[in-house]
Write an enzyme that holds these catalytic residues in place. Structure first.
Site, PDB file in Angstrom:
ATOM      1  NE  ARG A   1       7.627   2.701   5.838  1.00 55.78           N
ATOM      2  CZ  ARG A   1       6.150   2.796   5.566  1.00 55.78           C
ATOM      3  NH1 ARG A   1       5.461   2.174   6.491  1.00 55.78           N
ATOM      4  NH2 ARG A   1       5.703   3.547   4.597  1.00 55.78           N
TER       5      ARG A   1
ATOM      6  CG  HIS B   1       6.071   8.384   2.704  1.00 56.52           C
ATOM      7  ND1 HIS B   1       6.706   7.417   2.121  1.00 56.52           N
ATOM      8  CD2 HIS B   1       4.946   8.067   3.459  1.00 56.52           C
ATOM      9  CE1 HIS B   1       5.794   6.447   2.162  1.00 56.52           C
ATOM     10  NE2 HIS B   1       4.739   6.475   2.840  1.00 56.52           N
TER      11      HIS B   1
ATOM     12  CD  GLN C   1       1.353   8.113   0.267  1.00 57.34           C
ATOM     13  OE1 GLN C   1       1.442   6.636   0.636  1.00 57.34           O
ATOM     14  NE2 GLN C   1       0.249   7.935  -0.701  1.00 57.34           N
TER      15      GLN C   1
ATOM     16  CG  ASP D   1      -0.010  11.613   7.510  1.00 61.34           C
ATOM     17  OD1 ASP D   1      -0.493  10.397   7.746  1.00 61.34           O
ATOM     18  OD2 ASP D   1       0.887  11.573   7.602  1.00 61.34           O
TER      19      ASP D   1
ATOM     20  CB  CYS E   1      -0.371   8.935   2.788  1.00 63.72           C
ATOM     21  SG  CYS E   1      -0.156   8.996   4.634  1.00 63.72           S
TER      22      CYS E   1
ATOM     23  NE  ARG F   1       3.692   4.587  -1.837  1.00 59.24           N
ATOM     24  CZ  ARG F   1       3.887   4.284  -0.704  1.00 59.24           C
ATOM     25  NH1 ARG F   1       3.044   4.198   0.453  1.00 59.24           N
ATOM     26  NH2 ARG F   1       4.858   3.683  -0.413  1.00 59.24           N
TER      27      ARG F   1
HETATM   28  N1  NVA Z   1       3.289  10.210   8.883  1.00 58.23           N
HETATM   29  C1  NVA Z   1       2.919   8.823   8.935  1.00 58.23           C
HETATM   30  C2  NVA Z   1       2.733   8.383   7.538  1.00 58.23           C
HETATM   31  C3  NVA Z   1       2.333   6.775   7.358  1.00 58.23           C
HETATM   32  C4  NVA Z   1       2.398   6.435   5.767  1.00 58.23           C
HETATM   33  C5  NVA Z   1       4.143   7.780   9.706  1.00 58.23           C
HETATM   34  O1  NVA Z   1       5.139   8.306   9.569  1.00 58.23           O
HETATM   35  O2  NVA Z   1       3.686   7.209  10.380  1.00 58.23           O
HETATM   36  N1   CP Z   2       1.100   5.082   2.982  1.00 59.51           N
HETATM   37  C1   CP Z   2       1.908   4.253   3.443  1.00 59.51           C
HETATM   38  O1   CP Z   2       3.120   4.327   3.339  1.00 59.51           O
HETATM   39  O2   CP Z   2       1.437   3.078   3.878  1.00 59.51           O
HETATM   40  P1   CP Z   2       1.980   1.887   4.776  1.00 59.51           P
HETATM   41  O3   CP Z   2       2.741   2.470   6.054  1.00 59.51           O
HETATM   42  O4   CP Z   2       1.255   0.731   4.830  1.00 59.51           O
HETATM   43  O5   CP Z   2       3.474   1.520   3.894  1.00 59.51           O
END
Ligand code: NVA
Ligand code: CP
Length: 304
Positions: free
Chosen positions: A103, A130, A133, A222, A262, A290
């Site tokens: 990540r 993502h 997800q 989101d 998500c 997930r």
């Molecule tokens: N768009 C959000 C998704 C978090 C799971 C981010 O990138 O922070």
């Molecule tokens: N939806 C998601 O990716 O959650 P986290 O940021 O908690 O991993």
């Protein structure tokens, strides 16, 4: 299936269905106590350069349930945070582990890692995509609606990693996709170019949530400010005024319309507390999925 899961653009519709079918089997096995320790003795390295709850826990638990092991590497505490080149990290991890989940911010970093590592690399979120997800989202929608093809998916909000992956994943599975994003917050041009090549289902980018939500079978939203955009929160709150998925918006949708998020959610911003609670079962099923969807990905990429 390719060696890695970097973005849904790299997968065919058949690949996605293979993952979803495997995920359904994983869920069934887990719920019924059927042994599925297909990755016995295998190790997954998990690199996190951003925060996480769901991704970290579901990958770690998923590896355990598959008979393997997962280890957590924080960007800050490992040498990655001190500038060790990705290509060197990739070559080292490939000598200890059987897979890498990462990540981070730039999609290019994940692509480079995958190119340099001889073992599978899984994208656990970048600024661009993502995929894990969205596989869980598609699994949840298919579970509840019994199909994906022909359904209308509406994404309301920022043209971010979730929007990019939902547009690609939805269209590849034969869904009509409508994205409502304010001007200046469009999905990635690469994704919009892909959408133009799709002929068997519809895509539209609109400027009002109402246009996207009309007759939708699934509404997905989101956060307005993603990880790394915290300083833009105030500016974004203004740009996204009117983009809340609330009770009024839900009235425009198809009867039985699902809501997915998500998580984490900012209730009162991108989604009202009322809509969130009314659809909490679907949203937390999505979070659970997930685990099952990622176990499918881990199995398909890391099995011998
Ligand atoms: N768009 C959000 C998704 C978090 C799971 C981010 O990138 O922070
Ligand atoms: N939806 C998601 O990716 O959650 P986290 O940021 O908690 O991993």
């Amino acid at each position: 299936m390719k060696k890695d899961l970097l973005k849904l653009l790299d997968l065919t519709g058949e690949d996605i269905h293979e993952i979803l079918d495997t995920a359904d089997q994983m869920k069934f096995s887990q719920k019924h106590g059927i042994a599925h320790d297909h990755l016995k003795g295998k190790t997954l390295a998990m690199i996190f350069e951003k925060n996480s709850t769901r991704t970290r826990v579901s990958f770690e638990v998923g590896m355990y349930q598959l008979g393997g092991h997962a280890l957590f590497l924080s960007g800050k505490e490992s040498q990655i945070g001190r500038g060790e080149p990705v290509e060197d990290t990739a070559r080292v991890l490939a000598r200890y582990c059987d897979g890498i989940m990462i990540r981070t911010f730039a999609q290019a970093e994940v692509e480079e890692l995958a190119q340099k590592a001889s073992i599978p690399v899984i994208n656990g979120l970048t600024d661009f995509a993502h995929p894990c997800q969205v596989l869980a989202d598609l699994m949840t929608i298919r579970e509840q609606m019994t199909r994906l093809e022909g359904l209308k998916l509406a994404f309301i909000g920022d043209g971010n990693n979730m929007a990019n992956s939902l547009i690609v994943g939805g269209l590849k599975c034969g869904m009509d996709v409508s994205a409502a994003c304010p001007e200046g917050y469009d999905p990635d041009p690469v994704v919009l170019d892909f959408a133009k090549t799709v002929t068997d289902c519809k895509f539209e980018l609109v400027r009002t949530p109402a246009e996207a939500a009309r007759d939708a079978d699934v509404i997905i939203t989101d956060v307005w400010a993603s990880m790394g955009q915290e300083e833009e929160r105030a500016v974004r709150a203004k740009a996204f005024a009117g983009y809340c998925v609330d009770e009024e918006l839900m009235k425009l949708t198809h009867p039985g319309c699902m809501v997915q998020h998500c998580l984490p959610a900012h209730k009162g911003e991108e989604i009202s507390a009322g809509v969130f609670e009314a659809h909490a079962d679907e949203i937390f099923e999505e979070a659970e999925n997930r685990l099952h969807a990622q176990k499918a990905v881990l199995y398909l990429l890391m099995k011998d």
